[in-house]
Design a protein around this motif. Structure first.
Motif, mmCIF file in Angstrom:
data_model
loop_
_atom_site.group_PDB
_atom_site.id
_atom_site.type_symbol
_atom_site.label_atom_id
_atom_site.label_comp_id
_atom_site.label_asym_id
_atom_site.label_seq_id
_atom_site.Cartn_x
_atom_site.Cartn_y
_atom_site.Cartn_z
ATOM 1 N N ARG A 161 111.838 -29.604 -66.196
ATOM 2 C CA ARG A 161 112.066 -29.706 -67.344
ATOM 3 C C ARG A 161 113.534 -29.922 -67.437
ATOM 4 O O ARG A 161 113.699 -31.345 -68.384
ATOM 5 C CB ARG A 161 112.550 -28.314 -68.278
ATOM 6 C CG ARG A 161 110.953 -27.442 -68.529
ATOM 7 C CD ARG A 161 111.833 -26.362 -69.680
ATOM 8 N NE ARG A 161 111.867 -25.145 -69.396
ATOM 9 C CZ ARG A 161 111.845 -24.027 -68.773
ATOM 10 N NH1 ARG A 161 110.137 -24.426 -68.474
ATOM 11 N NH2 ARG A 161 112.291 -23.348 -67.830
ATOM 12 N N ASP A 162 114.164 -29.893 -66.140
ATOM 13 C CA ASP A 162 115.209 -31.177 -66.069
ATOM 14 C C ASP A 162 115.599 -31.772 -65.604
ATOM 15 O O ASP A 162 116.109 -33.048 -66.346
ATOM 16 C CB ASP A 162 116.210 -30.112 -64.854
ATOM 17 C CG ASP A 162 116.603 -28.461 -65.532
ATOM 18 O OD1 ASP A 162 116.631 -28.387 -66.598
ATOM 19 O OD2 ASP A 162 117.535 -28.137 -64.241
ATOM 20 N N GLU A 163 114.266 -32.470 -64.825
ATOM 21 C CA GLU A 163 113.848 -33.845 -64.402
ATOM 22 C C GLU A 163 113.110 -34.634 -65.388
ATOM 23 O O GLU A 163 113.458 -35.817 -66.425
ATOM 24 C CB GLU A 163 112.920 -33.570 -63.240
ATOM 25 C CG GLU A 163 113.663 -32.849 -61.903
ATOM 26 C CD GLU A 163 112.284 -33.024 -61.119
ATOM 27 O OE1 GLU A 163 111.066 -33.021 -61.397
ATOM 28 O OE2 GLU A 163 112.839 -32.473 -60.606
ATOM 29 N N ILE A 164 113.169 -33.947 -66.881
ATOM 30 C CA ILE A 164 112.027 -34.926 -67.846
ATOM 31 C C ILE A 164 112.871 -35.050 -68.280
ATOM 32 O O ILE A 164 112.734 -36.366 -69.424
ATOM 33 C CB ILE A 164 110.735 -33.970 -68.374
ATOM 34 C CG1 ILE A 164 109.499 -33.848 -67.317
ATOM 35 C CG2 ILE A 164 110.781 -34.597 -70.055
ATOM 36 C CD1 ILE A 164 108.986 -33.084 -68.163
ATOM 37 N N THR A 165 114.059 -34.442 -68.790
ATOM 38 C CA THR A 165 115.189 -34.167 -69.202
ATOM 39 C C THR A 165 116.501 -35.650 -69.237
ATOM 40 O O THR A 165 116.874 -36.733 -69.755
ATOM 41 C CB THR A 165 116.210 -33.491 -69.835
ATOM 42 O OG1 THR A 165 115.460 -32.296 -69.958
ATOM 43 C CG2 THR A 165 117.447 -33.255 -70.596
ATOM 44 N N GLU A 166 116.621 -34.918 -67.611
ATOM 45 C CA GLU A 166 116.939 -36.575 -67.541
ATOM 46 C C GLU A 166 116.232 -38.434 -67.582
ATOM 47 O O GLU A 166 117.171 -39.168 -67.965
ATOM 48 C CB GLU A 166 117.551 -36.294 -65.777
ATOM 49 C CG GLU A 166 117.827 -37.339 -65.019
ATOM 50 C CD GLU A 166 118.190 -37.677 -63.621
ATOM 51 O OE1 GLU A 166 118.335 -37.801 -63.028
ATOM 52 O OE2 GLU A 166 117.523 -36.329 -62.735
ATOM 53 N N ALA A 167 114.873 -37.479 -67.028
ATOM 54 C CA ALA A 167 114.028 -39.177 -67.113
ATOM 55 C C ALA A 167 114.701 -39.563 -68.679
ATOM 56 O O ALA A 167 114.667 -40.672 -68.506
ATOM 57 C CB ALA A 167 112.766 -38.966 -66.930
ATOM 58 N N TYR A 168 114.251 -38.348 -69.531
ATOM 59 C CA TYR A 168 114.848 -39.258 -71.154
ATOM 60 C C TYR A 168 116.019 -39.733 -71.269
ATOM 61 O O TYR A 168 116.218 -40.920 -72.188
ATOM 62 C CB TYR A 168 114.580 -37.850 -72.144
ATOM 63 C CG TYR A 168 112.625 -37.725 -72.074
ATOM 64 C CD1 TYR A 168 111.699 -38.167 -71.564
ATOM 65 C CD2 TYR A 168 112.733 -36.452 -73.181
ATOM 66 C CE1 TYR A 168 111.009 -37.152 -71.850
ATOM 67 C CE2 TYR A 168 111.511 -36.189 -72.781
ATOM 68 C CZ TYR A 168 110.187 -36.686 -72.391
ATOM 69 O OH TYR A 168 108.709 -36.133 -72.520
ATOM 70 N N ALA A 169 117.514 -39.198 -70.536
ATOM 71 C CA ALA A 169 118.052 -40.138 -70.772
ATOM 72 C C ALA A 169 118.617 -40.825 -70.218
ATOM 73 O O ALA A 169 119.137 -42.171 -70.910
ATOM 74 C CB ALA A 169 119.488 -38.149 -70.185
ATOM 75 N N VAL A 170 117.901 -41.121 -69.326
ATOM 76 C CA VAL A 170 117.349 -42.714 -68.375
ATOM 77 C C VAL A 170 117.035 -43.406 -69.011
ATOM 78 O O VAL A 170 117.919 -45.117 -69.249
ATOM 79 C CB VAL A 170 117.130 -42.177 -66.679
ATOM 80 C CG1 VAL A 170 117.316 -43.728 -66.613
ATOM 81 C CG2 VAL A 170 118.443 -41.669 -65.735
#
Length: 80
Positions: free
Chosen positions: A57-66
């Motif tokens: 979930r944290d990695e997906i959130t980061e991917a969306y932010a990038v």
């Protein structure tokens, strides 16, 4: 490598290879190439699942932010 991690790495690779193209993408100067790259990346963004671990979930959130930072006018492509 988890799919969520590959998106930020892909965007960083684009930035390293072509600073001009990255500027076109980030500023949405109308470059057809930049728009196509954002469309393609946006359509391959990872989706969420109830069974995702906290790390995923944290990695997906980061991917969306990038993605939003690099392709600000393509935010509509982020899966809901």
């Amino acid at each position: 490598m988890p799919r969520a991690l590959t998106l930020p790495l892909m965007l960083l690779a684009i930035a390293a290879c072509s600073p001009t193209l990255t500027t076109d993408i980030a500023t949405d100067t109308g470059s057809a190439t930049a728009a196509k790259i954002c469309d393609e990346i946006g359509q391959s963004l990872p989706t969420r699942s109830r069974s995702d671990t906290q790390q995923t979930r944290d990695e997906i959130t980061e991917a969306y932010a990038v993605f939003v930072a690099v392709c600000p006018n393509h935010e509509h492509l982020i899966p809901k």
